[in-house]
Design an enzyme around this catalytic site. Structure first.
Site, short mmCIF file in Angstrom:
data_model
loop_
_atom_site.label_atom_id
_atom_site.label_comp_id
_atom_site.label_asym_id
_atom_site.label_seq_id
_atom_site.Cartn_x
_atom_site.Cartn_y
_atom_site.Cartn_z
N GLY A 112 2.67 -95.79 109.09
CA GLY A 112 2.01 -96.44 107.95
C GLY A 112 2.37 -95.81 106.61
CD GLU A 115 3.86 -100.00 108.81
OE1 GLU A 115 2.98 -99.16 109.13
OE2 GLU A 115 3.92 -101.14 109.30
N1 DAK Z 1 -3.06 -88.97 111.86
C1 DAK Z 1 -4.02 -88.02 111.93
N2 DAK Z 1 -3.77 -86.70 111.78
C2 DAK Z 1 -2.50 -86.33 111.56
C3 DAK Z 1 -1.44 -87.27 111.50
C4 DAK Z 1 -1.77 -88.67 111.65
N3 DAK Z 1 -0.84 -89.63 111.57
N4 DAK Z 1 -0.28 -86.59 111.28
C5 DAK Z 1 -0.62 -85.29 111.21
N5 DAK Z 1 -1.95 -85.12 111.38
C6 DAK Z 1 -2.70 -83.87 111.39
C7 DAK Z 1 -2.44 -83.10 112.67
O1 DAK Z 1 -3.24 -83.59 113.71
C8 DAK Z 1 -2.83 -81.71 112.24
O2 DAK Z 1 -4.23 -81.62 112.22
P1 DAK Z 1 -5.00 -80.38 112.92
O3 DAK Z 1 -4.53 -80.39 114.33
O4 DAK Z 1 -4.53 -79.18 112.14
O5 DAK Z 1 -6.45 -80.71 112.74
C9 DAK Z 1 -2.37 -81.65 110.77
O6 DAK Z 1 -2.22 -83.00 110.36
C10 DAK Z 1 -1.02 -80.96 110.60
O7 DAK Z 1 -0.11 -81.59 111.47
P2 DAK Z 1 0.81 -80.78 112.52
O8 DAK Z 1 0.18 -79.50 112.91
O9 DAK Z 1 1.18 -81.73 113.60
O10 DAK Z 1 2.08 -80.46 111.60
P3 DAK Z 1 3.57 -80.21 112.10
O11 DAK Z 1 4.30 -79.65 110.93
O12 DAK Z 1 3.61 -79.43 113.38
O13 DAK Z 1 4.17 -81.66 112.42
C11 DAK Z 1 4.48 -84.03 112.00
C12 DAK Z 1 4.29 -82.61 111.39
C13 DAK Z 1 4.43 -85.05 110.87
C14 DAK Z 1 5.86 -84.10 112.67
C15 DAK Z 1 3.37 -84.27 113.05
O14 DAK Z 1 2.11 -83.99 112.43
C16 DAK Z 1 3.36 -85.66 113.56
O15 DAK Z 1 4.15 -86.01 114.45
N6 DAK Z 1 2.39 -86.45 113.07
C17 DAK Z 1 2.16 -87.77 113.57
C18 DAK Z 1 3.21 -88.72 113.13
C19 DAK Z 1 2.87 -90.07 113.62
O16 DAK Z 1 3.07 -90.38 114.81
N7 DAK Z 1 2.26 -90.86 112.72
C20 DAK Z 1 1.66 -92.09 113.09
C21 DAK Z 1 2.70 -93.16 113.09
S1 DAK Z 1 2.04 -94.58 113.76
C22 DAK Z 1 -3.07 -99.77 113.25
C23 DAK Z 1 -2.23 -100.01 112.19
C24 DAK Z 1 -1.22 -99.18 111.89
C25 DAK Z 1 -1.01 -98.07 112.68
C26 DAK Z 1 -1.86 -97.80 113.72
C27 DAK Z 1 -2.89 -98.65 114.02
N8 DAK Z 1 -4.10 -100.66 113.51
C28 DAK Z 1 -4.30 -101.78 112.70
C29 DAK Z 1 -4.99 -100.40 114.63
C30 DAK Z 1 0.05 -97.23 112.31
C31 DAK Z 1 0.29 -96.22 113.02
C32 DAK Z 1 1.18 -95.24 112.52
O17 DAK Z 1 1.29 -94.95 111.36
#
Ligand code: DAK
Length: 260
Positions: A112, A115
């Site tokens: 997002g 996006e």
């Molecule tokens: N949501 C919630 N928390 C998040 C997050 C996210 N997208 N990304 C990072 N955080 C949080 C982590 O959980 C962590 O929190 P604590 O554990 O310290 O409480 C904190 O931010 C620091 O993150 P990391 O410790 O993971 O940091 P790193 O440097 O190790 O890694 C990273 C950075 C960006 C590679 C990693 O955090 C990561 O992979 N993050 C998630 C990336 C991701 O998969 N993003 C989501 C993409 S899918 C929907 C509509 C749209 C969507 C969903 C539903 N509906 C209408 C139902 C869209 C979905 C997406 O965007």
């Protein structure tokens, strides 16, 4: 304006909107999405001198690391569809905003977050930024316009590559794909963003708005972009600003545009 998840700081005629949830890498929850929609439909109106907007993320690590994964637990299909529609509305408000909106991508722009950047009219990135659509890792597809805008910007083949592999790309690759227009050092990102917008802010405001509107028309199946261009061209030619622009050219002086 005061919001819980956005910082809005006016610098001259430029508003810097910062997504401010650094502990969650600026992940967008429902409240943040509705604040974004509010700013681009209502909130901006309290700044009459506003000419352009920058969207960026708090801190140096992330622009926006996606939708807030932790906030979407337990959603059923209907609830998820509504959230997706809410996100579309907010991002469409940005894409159709009458003033230029520039995404200053200062770190991770994922899901997002990418996006959101793609809904903006201009995108520039810090050299350490990384971008991707990792939704398939979560059993999802992009829900805020990503499948459509990514294919528009980089073509179907590369879009499907990124969407299906969930690979992250670095800023330089994003530039070579045409996803961002400039890459600069992290500490120069906001300065570059402001300098680009200051240049645009000095142009004729109606011509700037009409340019955005007509380019957007190309991507709107309900509109004929060529017809929209002809009409907008006629409208711009009837403005005081066009008279001033032409007069200033003949008089060999910089134009003074009034947006009329
Ligand atoms: N949501 C919630 N928390 C998040 C997050 C996210 N997208 N990304 C990072 N955080 C949080 C982590 O959980 C962590 O929190 P604590 O554990 O310290 O409480 C904190 O931010 C620091 O993150 P990391 O410790 O993971 O940091 P790193 O440097 O190790 O890694 C990273 C950075 C960006 C590679 C990693 O955090 C990561 O992979 N993050 C998630 C990336 C991701 O998969 N993003 C989501 C993409 S899918 C929907 C509509 C749209 C969507 C969903 C539903 N509906 C209408 C139902 C869209 C979905 C997406 O965007």
């Amino acid at each position: 304006m005061t919001y819980e998840n956005l910082l809005c700081e006016l610098d001259g005629h430029i508003m810097v909107v910062t997504i401010n949830r650094p502990k969650a890498l600026n992940a967008i929850n429902m409240a943040t999405m509705s604040e974004l929609e509010h700013f681009f439909t209502e909130g901006y109106k309290v700044y009459p001198g506003l000419k352009s907007v920058i969207i960026t993320g708090a801190g140096e690590k992330a622009f926006v690391a996606g939708a807030d994964i932790k906030a979407f637990e337990g959603l059923d299909a209907k609830g998820a569809e509504k959230l997706s529609a809410d996100g579309h509305r907010a991002y469409d408000a940005i894409e159709n905003f009458h003033l230029p909106v520039l995404a200053a991508i200062n770190g991770f722009a994922l899901g997002g977050g990418l996006e959101l950047a793609m809904a903006c009219h201009l995108r520039i990135a810090a050299d350490h930024a990384k971008m991707g659509q990792p939704e398939v890792n979560l059993g999802l597809i992009p829900g805020y316009g990503g499948t459509q805008r990514l294919a528009r910007y980089i073509g179907k083949s590369m879009a499907l590559d990124l969407l299906l592999t969930a690979d992250m790309i670095k800023a330089d690759e994003a530039k070579s794909l045409g996803l961002v227009s400039r890459v600069v050092a992290g500490d120069e990102l906001l300065l570059t963003a402001k300098s680009m917008l200051s240049k645009i802010n000095a142009k004729a405001p109606i011509a700037v708005s009409k340019t955005i509107e007509v380019v957007n028309a190309y991507y709107d199946p309900a509109k004929d972009g060529f017809k929209a261009e002809i009409e907008a061209f006629g409208y711009c030619a009837s403005t005081e600003d066009f008279k001033e622009g032409a007069k200033a050219f003949v008089e060999k002086r910089p134009p003074v545009f009034k947006g009329q």
